[in-house]
Design a protein around this motif. Structure first.
Motif, PDB file in Angstrom:
ATOM      1  N   LYS A 111      -8.553  -1.970 -11.908  1.00 28.65           N
ATOM      2  CA  LYS A 111      -8.125  -3.012 -10.977  1.00 28.65           C
ATOM      3  C   LYS A 111      -8.870  -4.332 -11.166  1.00 28.65           C
ATOM      4  O   LYS A 111      -8.274  -5.352 -11.507  1.00 28.65           O
ATOM      5  N   GLU A 112     -10.180  -4.329 -10.971  1.00 26.06           N
ATOM      6  CA  GLU A 112     -10.931  -5.583 -10.949  1.00 26.06           C
ATOM      7  C   GLU A 112     -11.086  -6.218 -12.322  1.00 26.06           C
ATOM      8  O   GLU A 112     -11.136  -7.446 -12.440  1.00 26.06           O
ATOM      9  N   CYS A 113     -11.164  -5.427 -13.370  1.00 27.73           N
ATOM     10  CA  CYS A 113     -11.292  -6.003 -14.711  1.00 27.73           C
ATOM     11  C   CYS A 113     -10.065  -6.815 -15.110  1.00 27.73           C
ATOM     12  O   CYS A 113     -10.116  -7.633 -16.026  1.00 27.73           O
ATOM     13  N   PHE A 114      -8.955  -6.581 -14.423  1.00 30.42           N
ATOM     14  CA  PHE A 114      -7.731  -7.330 -14.723  1.00 30.42           C
ATOM     15  C   PHE A 114      -7.416  -8.379 -13.662  1.00 30.42           C
ATOM     16  O   PHE A 114      -6.327  -8.924 -13.636  1.00 30.42           O
ATOM     17  N   GLY A 115      -8.383  -8.623 -12.748  1.00 30.75           N
ATOM     18  CA  GLY A 115      -8.214  -9.713 -11.798  1.00 30.75           C
ATOM     19  C   GLY A 115      -8.124  -9.315 -10.349  1.00 30.75           C
ATOM     20  O   GLY A 115      -8.072 -10.169  -9.473  1.00 30.75           O
ATOM     21  N   GLY A 116      -8.055  -8.032 -10.052  1.00 32.21           N
ATOM     22  CA  GLY A 116      -8.002  -7.608  -8.658  1.00 32.21           C
ATOM     23  C   GLY A 116      -6.600  -7.318  -8.181  1.00 32.21           C
ATOM     24  O   GLY A 116      -5.705  -7.012  -8.978  1.00 32.21           O
ATOM     25  N   VAL A 117      -6.394  -7.405  -6.882  1.00 30.90           N
ATOM     26  CA  VAL A 117      -5.118  -7.040  -6.257  1.00 30.90           C
ATOM     27  C   VAL A 117      -3.962  -7.831  -6.872  1.00 30.90           C
ATOM     28  O   VAL A 117      -4.017  -9.050  -6.978  1.00 30.90           O
ATOM     29  N   GLY A 118      -2.935  -7.126  -7.293  1.00 29.04           N
ATOM     30  CA  GLY A 118      -1.748  -7.761  -7.839  1.00 29.04           C
ATOM     31  C   GLY A 118      -1.827  -8.115  -9.308  1.00 29.04           C
ATOM     32  O   GLY A 118      -0.838  -8.595  -9.877  1.00 29.04           O
ATOM     33  N   GLN A 119      -2.972  -7.863  -9.944  1.00 28.87           N
ATOM     34  CA  GLN A 119      -3.136  -8.230 -11.352  1.00 28.87           C
ATOM     35  C   GLN A 119      -3.156  -7.015 -12.284  1.00 28.87           C
ATOM     36  O   GLN A 119      -2.946  -7.169 -13.488  1.00 28.87           O
ATOM     37  N   ASN A 120      -3.464  -5.838 -11.754  1.00 24.84           N
ATOM     38  CA  ASN A 120      -3.507  -4.646 -12.605  1.00 24.84           C
ATOM     39  C   ASN A 120      -2.095  -4.276 -13.059  1.00 24.84           C
ATOM     40  O   ASN A 120      -1.147  -4.355 -12.284  1.00 24.84           O
ATOM     41  N   PHE A 121      -1.976  -3.862 -14.312  1.00 24.18           N
ATOM     42  CA  PHE A 121      -0.647  -3.571 -14.859  1.00 24.18           C
ATOM     43  C   PHE A 121      -0.318  -2.081 -14.845  1.00 24.18           C
ATOM     44  O   PHE A 121       0.803  -1.690 -15.180  1.00 24.18           O
ATOM     45  N   VAL A 122      -1.281  -1.236 -14.464  1.00 24.80           N
ATOM     46  CA  VAL A 122      -1.030   0.192 -14.291  1.00 24.80           C
ATOM     47  C   VAL A 122      -1.606   0.619 -12.952  1.00 24.80           C
ATOM     48  O   VAL A 122      -2.499  -0.025 -12.403  1.00 24.80           O
ATOM     49  N   ASN A 123      -1.087   1.730 -12.428  1.00 27.92           N
ATOM     50  CA  ASN A 123      -1.547   2.211 -11.129  1.00 27.92           C
ATOM     51  C   ASN A 123      -2.982   2.722 -11.229  1.00 27.92           C
ATOM     52  O   ASN A 123      -3.273   3.596 -12.054  1.00 27.92           O
ATOM     53  N   PRO A 124      -3.907   2.215 -10.411  1.00 24.96           N
ATOM     54  CA  PRO A 124      -5.316   2.610 -10.526  1.00 24.96           C
ATOM     55  C   PRO A 124      -5.558   4.094 -10.277  1.00 24.96           C
ATOM     56  O   PRO A 124      -6.318   4.735 -11.022  1.00 24.96           O
ATOM     57  N   ALA A 125      -4.935   4.663  -9.246  1.00 27.11           N
ATOM     58  CA  ALA A 125      -5.168   6.073  -8.929  1.00 27.11           C
ATOM     59  C   ALA A 125      -4.645   6.984 -10.036  1.00 27.11           C
ATOM     60  O   ALA A 125      -5.305   7.957 -10.423  1.00 27.11           O
ATOM     61  N   ILE A 126      -3.452   6.679 -10.533  1.00 26.83           N
ATOM     62  CA  ILE A 126      -2.870   7.480 -11.615  1.00 26.83           C
ATOM     63  C   ILE A 126      -3.745   7.421 -12.864  1.00 26.83           C
ATOM     64  O   ILE A 126      -4.028   8.441 -13.510  1.00 26.83           O
ATOM     65  N   THR A 127      -4.176   6.222 -13.220  1.00 27.76           N
ATOM     66  CA  THR A 127      -4.972   6.066 -14.432  1.00 27.76           C
ATOM     67  C   THR A 127      -6.315   6.771 -14.309  1.00 27.76           C
ATOM     68  O   THR A 127      -6.776   7.428 -15.259  1.00 27.76           O
ATOM     69  N   ALA A 128      -6.951   6.659 -13.145  1.00 26.10           N
ATOM     70  CA  ALA A 128      -8.234   7.342 -12.939  1.00 26.10           C
ATOM     71  C   ALA A 128      -8.064   8.848 -13.032  1.00 26.10           C
ATOM     72  O   ALA A 128      -8.913   9.546 -13.601  1.00 26.10           O
ATOM     73  N   ALA A 247       4.854   5.586  -7.841  1.00 28.75           N
ATOM     74  CA  ALA A 247       5.880   4.896  -8.632  1.00 28.75           C
ATOM     75  C   ALA A 247       6.433   3.689  -7.881  1.00 28.75           C
ATOM     76  O   ALA A 247       6.984   2.775  -8.497  1.00 28.75           O
ATOM     77  N   THR A 248       6.284   3.665  -6.560  1.00 27.43           N
ATOM     78  CA  THR A 248       6.801   2.560  -5.742  1.00 27.43           C
ATOM     79  C   THR A 248       5.793   1.441  -5.551  1.00 27.43           C
ATOM     80  O   THR A 248       6.056   0.502  -4.789  1.00 27.43           O
ATOM     81  N   ASP A 249       4.638   1.525  -6.204  1.00 27.02           N
ATOM     82  CA  ASP A 249       3.622   0.482  -6.092  1.00 27.02           C
ATOM     83  C   ASP A 249       4.214  -0.872  -6.454  1.00 27.02           C
ATOM     84  O   ASP A 249       4.821  -1.043  -7.515  1.00 27.02           O
ATOM     85  N   TYR A 250       4.041  -1.856  -5.577  1.00 24.55           N
ATOM     86  CA  TYR A 250       4.643  -3.168  -5.785  1.00 24.55           C
ATOM     87  C   TYR A 250       4.189  -3.816  -7.089  1.00 24.55           C
ATOM     88  O   TYR A 250       4.985  -4.428  -7.813  1.00 24.55           O
ATOM     89  N   THR A 251       2.913  -3.704  -7.394  1.00 15.46           N
ATOM     90  CA  THR A 251       2.347  -4.419  -8.533  1.00 15.46           C
ATOM     91  C   THR A 251       2.819  -3.871  -9.866  1.00 15.46           C
ATOM     92  O   THR A 251       3.051  -4.633 -10.810  1.00 15.46           O
ATOM     93  N   THR A 252       2.982  -2.563  -9.949  1.00 19.54           N
ATOM     94  CA  THR A 252       3.231  -1.929 -11.251  1.00 19.54           C
ATOM     95  C   THR A 252       4.652  -1.419 -11.418  1.00 19.54           C
ATOM     96  O   THR A 252       4.935  -0.695 -12.370  1.00 19.54           O
TER      97      THR A 252
END
Length: 314
Positions: A111-128, A247-252
């Protein structure tokens, strides 16, 4: 004639009134049935795992933003939602330090390495979850039997649905699958709890039914074509949890209805291909991650061209 200054800003000039904190609060409310189900089936340690991941996510976000001199945005509750979703994708027996590491990965790396809220291109929970699964596969594949915390026995583990299916072991009934009386990750076992969350999110208009319906429907239809049991396939693994909450995450996920339909179909197709033909027993996390990556491409070809603008050349 008024003396108040006129505010000139770029479009759009209409605002829905929705705020990130309100949306995230609704998501947390929708997750309450899954959290309660996890606690009932797997005991108090389920709450401890959730507490650890949420604390790790919140602390990681606060500290990394302080380190990088960014404003504090913990009030938007996105870190709390990420921590809760991550915990619901983990087995109850996972060592707590691994759960905390997952929270750090989700917030800091994804999340934060790509700019924070709305900037991550993959879902943080899924990726972790995928990182933990690839790094600690043994610990991430230990499944406790429901209500085993009430037993005075040293043997508390059992096979998941897919492991039982591959090993020709007795399968849970459809009723047990629906209620959640089976082995699995904390939040994936109870279809009833997840559907209650879906109903709430639809009622609050946080999401639309398009992605969950197409995602789950694709898995059911293709599983039936390939000779599987569609009801078992739709209620097994993390399908409902992933389709409704990640899958419904607004950002990704894509912006347009057409793009969302393509995205959801792709998630369902990849899930089925992994389940039926890959060495992995489950494919929901990988399917969502892969479709997150191609979301910008889907948006590029499905967002309508603005009136009067030139068509972009390939």
């Amino acid at each position: 004639m008024t003396s108040e200054p006129l505010i000139v800003s770029g479009s759009p000039h209409l605002h829905s009134g929705a705020q990130s904190s309100r949306i995230m609060r609704d998501v947390l409310i929708a997750l309450i049935p899954a959290v309660l189900g996890a606690t009932i089936f797997f005991g108090p340690r389920a709450l401890l795992v959730i507490l650890i991941t949420v604390t790790s996510c919140v602390a990681s976000e606060y500290l990394i933003r302080r380190l990088w001199h960014r404003s504090n945005n913990l009030h938007d509750l996105t870190a709390v939602v990420t921590g809760t979703l991550l915990a619901l994708n983990l087995p109850v027996s996972l060592p707590l330090w691994m759960a905390a590491l997952g929270g750090f990965i989700a917030i800091v790396i994804v999340k934060e390495c790509f700019g924070g809220v709305g900037q991550n291109f993959v879902n943080p929970a899924i990726t972790a979850r995928i990182v933990l699964l690839m790094s600690f596969s043994s610990a991430m594949s230990v499944w406790n039997r429901p209500f085993s915390y009430l037993e005075h026995s040293d043997v508390v583990t059992s096979a998941s649905y897919f492991e039982a299916l591959q090993s020709n072991l007795p399968l849970p009934s459809l009723g047990e699958m629906f209620l959640g009386i089976r082995s699995g990750s904390l939040g994936e076992t109870s279809a009833l709890a997840l559907l209650l969350g879906l109903i709430y999110l639809l009622y609050r208009r946080v999401i639309t039914p398009l992605i969950p319906v197409v995602f789950v429907g694709t898995v059911g239809l293709l599983s039936w074509i390939l000779g599987g049991d569609p009801l078992y396939q739709m209620m097994s693994g993390g399908l409902l949890l992933g389709a409704i909450f990640m899958a419904t995450d607004y950002t990704t996920s894509p912006t347009t209805p057409l793009g969302q339909g393509i995205f959801a179909f792709g998630c369902g197709l990849i899930t089925v291909l992994i389940r039926f033909y890959a060495a992995l027993p489950e494919g929901v996390s990988y399917a969502i991650l892969l479709m997150n990556i191609v979301t910008p491409l889907i948006d590029r070809f499905t967002i309508p061209r603005a009136f009067g603008s030139e068509r972009r050349r390939a």
